[in-house]
Design a protein around this motif. Structure first.
Motif, PDB file in Angstrom:
ATOM      1  N   ARG A 177     -11.977  44.382  -3.885  1.00 29.48           N
ATOM      2  CA  ARG A 177     -11.945  42.937  -4.103  1.00 29.48           C
ATOM      3  C   ARG A 177     -12.480  42.675  -5.495  1.00 29.48           C
ATOM      4  O   ARG A 177     -13.680  42.593  -5.691  1.00 29.48           O
ATOM      5  N   GLY A 227     -17.914  40.817  -5.318  1.00 25.43           N
ATOM      6  CA  GLY A 227     -16.670  41.507  -5.021  1.00 25.43           C
ATOM      7  C   GLY A 227     -16.972  42.929  -4.617  1.00 25.43           C
ATOM      8  O   GLY A 227     -18.131  43.309  -4.450  1.00 25.43           O
ATOM      9  N   VAL A 282     -12.787  35.210   0.547  1.00 24.25           N
ATOM     10  CA  VAL A 282     -12.626  36.654   0.330  1.00 24.25           C
ATOM     11  C   VAL A 282     -12.496  37.334   1.674  1.00 24.25           C
ATOM     12  O   VAL A 282     -11.690  38.227   1.856  1.00 24.25           O
TER      13      VAL A 282
END
Length: 169
Positions: A29, A38, A164
């Motif tokens: 990510r 991320g 996410v």
């Protein structure tokens, strides 16, 4: 450090292989900015004490502790660096030449694998391609509920609703 989800220019052509047997529990990510949240690699659920190996021929550029955790990084002739974090034991030394499939050490219950070209993080799944490990390509794991504290549940819910987390549902 920026991240990209584009394949390495010569990754699969060089024959990179999946470096561990395990299930991907947290996919790549890329963050929105160099300091943003991320995952700059792949997080594998692994059997503690299981082997992890060199994804391709290269030279060990780092092997040791950082922040209380063990790490191994291998630099490859095409300019890519593959880093392994969450290592239980290290079986190689800095400067050692390693061959593809050579055991680098053993994993804990989680092994993080990241790939960089310079300071750019690449999606390891695209670098390793579909060739798979000797026993097959890792699969993307399905989430499952486990008992946890309310604080952990709140953190998980925040992540799931962040935009996410919906990638794993």
């Amino acid at each position: 450090m920026p991240a990209q989800s584009v394949p390495a220019q010569s990754g699969p052509a060089l024959g990179y292989i999946w470096p561990v047997q395990g299930t991907v529990v947290d996919p790549f990510r890329p963050p929105d900015n160099p300091y943003g949240p991320g995952n700059r690699g792949l997080e594998f659920a692994t059997q503690p004490g299981s082997a992890f190996w060199a994804a391709a021929d290269g030279v060990v550029s780092f092997a040791g502790p950082v922040g209380g955790r063990l790490h191994v990084t291998v630099s490859h002739p095409d300019g890519l660096r593959v880093s392994y974090s969450g290592v239980a034991s290290i079986g190689v030394r800095r400067g050692e030449r390693v061959q593809q499939r050579q055991q680098l050490g053993t994993a804990g219950d989680r092994l993080h694998v990241g790939v960089r070209r310079g300071e750019i993080y690449l999606d390891p799944a695209q670098v390793f391609g579909s060739r798979g490990s000797p026993s097959g390509q890792p699969s993307l794991g399905r989430p499952h509920l486990v008992p946890s504290s309310p604080a952990v549940y709140r953190l998980q819910l925040r992540w799931l609703h962040s935009g996410v987390g919906n990638a794993v549902l």
